[in-house]
Design a protein around this motif. Structure first.
Motif, PDB file in Angstrom:
ATOM      1  N   GLY A 269       0.794  -1.217   0.000  1.00 52.17           N
ATOM      2  CA  GLY A 269       0.000   0.000   0.000  1.00 52.17           C
ATOM      3  C   GLY A 269       0.826   1.267   0.000  1.00 52.17           C
ATOM      4  O   GLY A 269       0.539   2.190   0.771  1.00 52.17           O
ATOM      5  N   ILE A 270       1.895   1.303  -0.848  1.00 51.82           N
ATOM      6  CA  ILE A 270       2.744   2.504  -0.925  1.00 51.82           C
ATOM      7  C   ILE A 270       2.674   3.038  -2.349  1.00 51.82           C
ATOM      8  O   ILE A 270       3.388   2.571  -3.252  1.00 51.82           O
ATOM      9  CB  ILE A 270       4.212   2.179  -0.549  1.00 51.82           C
ATOM     10  N   PRO A 271       1.792   4.046  -2.609  1.00 50.10           N
ATOM     11  CA  PRO A 271       1.639   4.560  -3.978  1.00 50.10           C
ATOM     12  C   PRO A 271       2.911   5.190  -4.538  1.00 50.10           C
ATOM     13  O   PRO A 271       3.133   5.171  -5.748  1.00 50.10           O
ATOM     14  CB  PRO A 271       0.529   5.600  -3.840  1.00 50.10           C
ATOM     15  N   GLN A 272       3.771   5.771  -3.657  1.00 48.48           N
ATOM     16  CA  GLN A 272       5.035   6.363  -4.127  1.00 48.48           C
ATOM     17  C   GLN A 272       5.933   5.316  -4.785  1.00 48.48           C
ATOM     18  O   GLN A 272       6.828   5.645  -5.561  1.00 48.48           O
ATOM     19  CB  GLN A 272       5.798   7.015  -2.959  1.00 48.48           C
ATOM     20  N   LEU A 273       5.694   4.041  -4.469  1.00 48.29           N
ATOM     21  CA  LEU A 273       6.507   2.957  -5.036  1.00 48.29           C
ATOM     22  C   LEU A 273       5.766   2.189  -6.135  1.00 48.29           C
ATOM     23  O   LEU A 273       6.338   1.918  -7.188  1.00 48.29           O
ATOM     24  CB  LEU A 273       6.925   1.986  -3.925  1.00 48.29           C
ATOM     25  N   TYR A 274       4.501   1.814  -5.888  1.00 46.61           N
ATOM     26  CA  TYR A 274       3.856   0.959  -6.898  1.00 46.61           C
ATOM     27  C   TYR A 274       3.439   1.728  -8.153  1.00 46.61           C
ATOM     28  O   TYR A 274       3.414   1.163  -9.246  1.00 46.61           O
ATOM     29  CB  TYR A 274       2.695   0.153  -6.307  1.00 46.61           C
ATOM     30  N   ILE A 275       3.124   3.045  -8.019  1.00 47.16           N
ATOM     31  CA  ILE A 275       2.729   3.802  -9.218  1.00 47.16           C
ATOM     32  C   ILE A 275       3.897   3.923 -10.209  1.00 47.16           C
ATOM     33  O   ILE A 275       3.756   3.561 -11.383  1.00 47.16           O
ATOM     34  CB  ILE A 275       2.170   5.191  -8.832  1.00 47.16           C
ATOM     35  N   PRO A 276       5.100   4.408  -9.798  1.00 43.32           N
ATOM     36  CA  PRO A 276       6.213   4.481 -10.765  1.00 43.32           C
ATOM     37  C   PRO A 276       6.700   3.109 -11.230  1.00 43.32           C
ATOM     38  O   PRO A 276       7.119   2.944 -12.379  1.00 43.32           O
ATOM     39  CB  PRO A 276       7.314   5.227 -10.001  1.00 43.32           C
ATOM     40  N   THR A 277       6.643   2.102 -10.327  1.00 39.57           N
ATOM     41  CA  THR A 277       7.130   0.763 -10.706  1.00 39.57           C
ATOM     42  C   THR A 277       6.225   0.130 -11.758  1.00 39.57           C
ATOM     43  O   THR A 277       6.701  -0.404 -12.776  1.00 39.57           O
ATOM     44  CB  THR A 277       7.222  -0.149  -9.471  1.00 39.57           C
ATOM     45  N   LEU A 278       4.905   0.203 -11.543  1.00 43.60           N
ATOM     46  CA  LEU A 278       3.979  -0.339 -12.540  1.00 43.60           C
ATOM     47  C   LEU A 278       3.965   0.511 -13.813  1.00 43.60           C
ATOM     48  O   LEU A 278       3.734  -0.005 -14.914  1.00 43.60           O
ATOM     49  CB  LEU A 278       2.568  -0.432 -11.944  1.00 43.60           C
ATOM     50  N   SER A 279       4.250   1.810 -13.678  1.00 41.25           N
ATOM     51  CA  SER A 279       4.375   2.673 -14.864  1.00 41.25           C
ATOM     52  C   SER A 279       5.575   2.239 -15.702  1.00 41.25           C
ATOM     53  O   SER A 279       5.508   2.232 -16.945  1.00 41.25           O
ATOM     54  CB  SER A 279       4.540   4.136 -14.438  1.00 41.25           C
ATOM     55  N   ALA A 280       6.667   1.879 -15.031  1.00 40.60           N
ATOM     56  CA  ALA A 280       7.846   1.369 -15.740  1.00 40.60           C
ATOM     57  C   ALA A 280       7.499   0.093 -16.490  1.00 40.60           C
ATOM     58  O   ALA A 280       7.934  -0.121 -17.631  1.00 40.60           O
ATOM     59  CB  ALA A 280       8.983   1.121 -14.755  1.00 40.60           C
ATOM     60  N   PHE A 281       6.672  -0.766 -15.851  1.00 41.82           N
ATOM     61  CA  PHE A 281       6.231  -2.004 -16.501  1.00 41.82           C
ATOM     62  C   PHE A 281       5.461  -1.684 -17.788  1.00 41.82           C
ATOM     63  O   PHE A 281       5.665  -2.327 -18.828  1.00 41.82           O
ATOM     64  CB  PHE A 281       5.360  -2.813 -15.542  1.00 41.82           C
ATOM     65  N   VAL A 282       4.578  -0.694 -17.737  1.00 40.49           N
ATOM     66  CA  VAL A 282       3.808  -0.282 -18.917  1.00 40.49           C
ATOM     67  C   VAL A 282       4.729   0.261 -20.001  1.00 40.49           C
ATOM     68  O   VAL A 282       4.566  -0.034 -21.196  1.00 40.49           O
ATOM     69  CB  VAL A 282       2.750   0.778 -18.527  1.00 40.49           C
ATOM     70  N   LEU A 283       5.738   1.061 -19.586  1.00 40.75           N
ATOM     71  CA  LEU A 283       6.699   1.607 -20.558  1.00 40.75           C
ATOM     72  C   LEU A 283       7.465   0.480 -21.271  1.00 40.75           C
ATOM     73  O   LEU A 283       7.677   0.522 -22.480  1.00 40.75           O
ATOM     74  CB  LEU A 283       7.688   2.545 -19.866  1.00 40.75           C
ATOM     75  N   PHE A 284       7.882  -0.531 -20.501  1.00 43.17           N
ATOM     76  CA  PHE A 284       8.599  -1.663 -21.111  1.00 43.17           C
ATOM     77  C   PHE A 284       7.709  -2.385 -22.121  1.00 43.17           C
ATOM     78  O   PHE A 284       8.169  -2.831 -23.168  1.00 43.17           O
ATOM     79  CB  PHE A 284       9.073  -2.643 -20.035  1.00 43.17           C
TER      80      PHE A 284
END
Length: 401
Positions: free
Chosen positions: A19-34
């Motif tokens: 439940g840490i949006p500062q971590l899961y939002i950029p991490t999952l965004s990186a997944f989308v970019l890949f």
């Protein structure tokens, strides 16, 4: 790319669970970019650009993760080495240094941000251990994978270097052989010219002698056998000189009309001094001319190599049969000897460069390799059939136009 998918998706879901949006939002965004980069790779987008974007995205994702999981105390700090590992598998060497520098700067910046109190740990205490295990497994897996890939890349590179060295060695030996043949051609031309001069003197002398004996019937009758022997010797010497001239031709033209019957005759004349002690040479030539377009000098070299091998295959006594024939749209040449033959194992290797069964110092193993190349350059094909102790049959076929 696969490791990037797995890592960003795995860490993203883990941080989402925590439940840490500062971590899961950029991490999952990186997944989308890949995923986007992967999709773009199927189109005409430059792969170099996509690869650089992928490494940069990885670096930013790791920087963000480490920043919010404790800074320099983060269990994921070693992830900064991964962009450098990725860059090592990319061809431009400058990229390696660029991403090594960026990883170093990121690490330095993280020390600075941590010392100033900006970096923080948002993970709950009960999650610190599991996060450490997750990071350790990820780092160990990635380093192991890329070490394995790096080792394989080195193996492939070494294999390519080995192949290049082999090709260079082959080319060098062929060049040496070509230079030898060119030198032999020049020597043959010189010898033919020098022999031709005294032959002309002898021929002129015989003609003068015959003119002087016109009115001396009794003397002419007595001298006739001797004159006949001299003329026969002159004819044989002239044939040898002509064969030398044909063999010594050094033109690179592939537009010459080449009479295969004549080329084989000339080649047999060249080998006659050796063949006559081995046994009988049987010629069964097509009555009509068998002409192909190519290089006469090179074809002399090719057939001379095959005939020389046939002669060398006969230990003491034996025979060589040379057959030419026209079959539909093919000209076929068969060279058959009843020598020692070739084993099944060696039969597959006879066209390989440097393969030879001759003792060290007596053969380079290039003769048949060059022969195959010459015949191939003339649009021809060579097949070989052999039995040990029974002999060998070379069949050379050319397409007719």
């Amino acid at each position: 790319m696969a490791s990037a998918y797995i890592s960003t998706l795995g860490f993203g879901l883990y941080y989402y669970y925590v439940g840490i949006p500062q971590l899961y939002i950029p991490t999952l965004s990186a997944f989308v970019l890949f995923a986007i980069f992967s999709a773009l790779s199927f189109f005409s987008v430059d792969l170099i650009i996509l690869f650089r974007l992928s490494i940069t995205t990885t670096l930013l994702a790791f920087f963000n993760q480490i920043y919010y999981t404790g800074g320099v105390l983060s269990s994921g700090l070693l992830e900064f080495i991964i962009p450098t590992l990725l860059a090592f598998f990319y061809r431009p060497i400058t990229d390696r240094y660029v991403f090594m520098a960026l990883s170093g700067l990121s690490l330095f910046a993280m020390f600075f941000l941590t010392s100033q109190g900006f970096a923080t740990n948002l993970l709950p205490n009960e999650m610190l251990f599991s996060h450490g295990i997750l990071c350790a497994v990820f780092i160990f897996s990635i380093v192991s994978i890329y070490t394995f890939l790096f080792r394989n890349a080195l193996v492939v590179k070494n294999q390519k270097i080995g192949e290049s060295m082999k090709q260079l060695q082959e080319t060098t030996h062929k060049l040496i052989q070509s230079e030898k043949m060119a030198s032999l051609g020049m020597l043959s031309a010189g010898v033919a010219h020098e022999i031709n001069n005294p032959l002309n003197f002898i021929k002129g002398g015989v003609e003068i002698l015959e003119d002087g004996l016109k009115d001396e019937k009794e003397l002419k009758f007595e001298a006739a056998p001797s004159i006949h022997v001299i003329k026969e010797g002159l004819n044989r010497a002239t044939v040898i000189v002509n064969s030398l001239n044909h063999f010594s031709r050094s033109t690179d033209s592939m537009n010459e009309e080449c009479d295969l019957n004549e080329i084989l005759n000339n080649s047999l004349v060249m080998l006659q001094p050796k063949l006559k002690y081995k046994g009988e040479v049987i010629k069964k030539f097509e009555k009509d001319k068998l002409v192909i377009i190519g290089n006469e000098g090179k074809l002399h070299q090719a057939f001379l190599n095959i005939l020389a091998n046939a002669e060398q295959a006969i230990p003491k006594k034996g025979g060589v049969t040379v057959i030419t024939k026209l079959l539909k749209k093919k000209i076929v040449v068969e060279i058959i000897d009843d020598g020692e033959g070739i084993s099944k194992e060696n039969l597959r290797k006879i066209s390989d460069p440097f393969f030879t069964t001759k003792p060290v110092g007596t053969g380079t193993g290039l003769g048949l390799s060059i022969t195959y190349k010459i015949i191939e350059d003339h649009g021809g094909k060579i097949t070989v059939a052999s039995k040990q102790g029974k002999g060998t049959k070379f069949t050379i076929s050319f397409n007719t136009k």
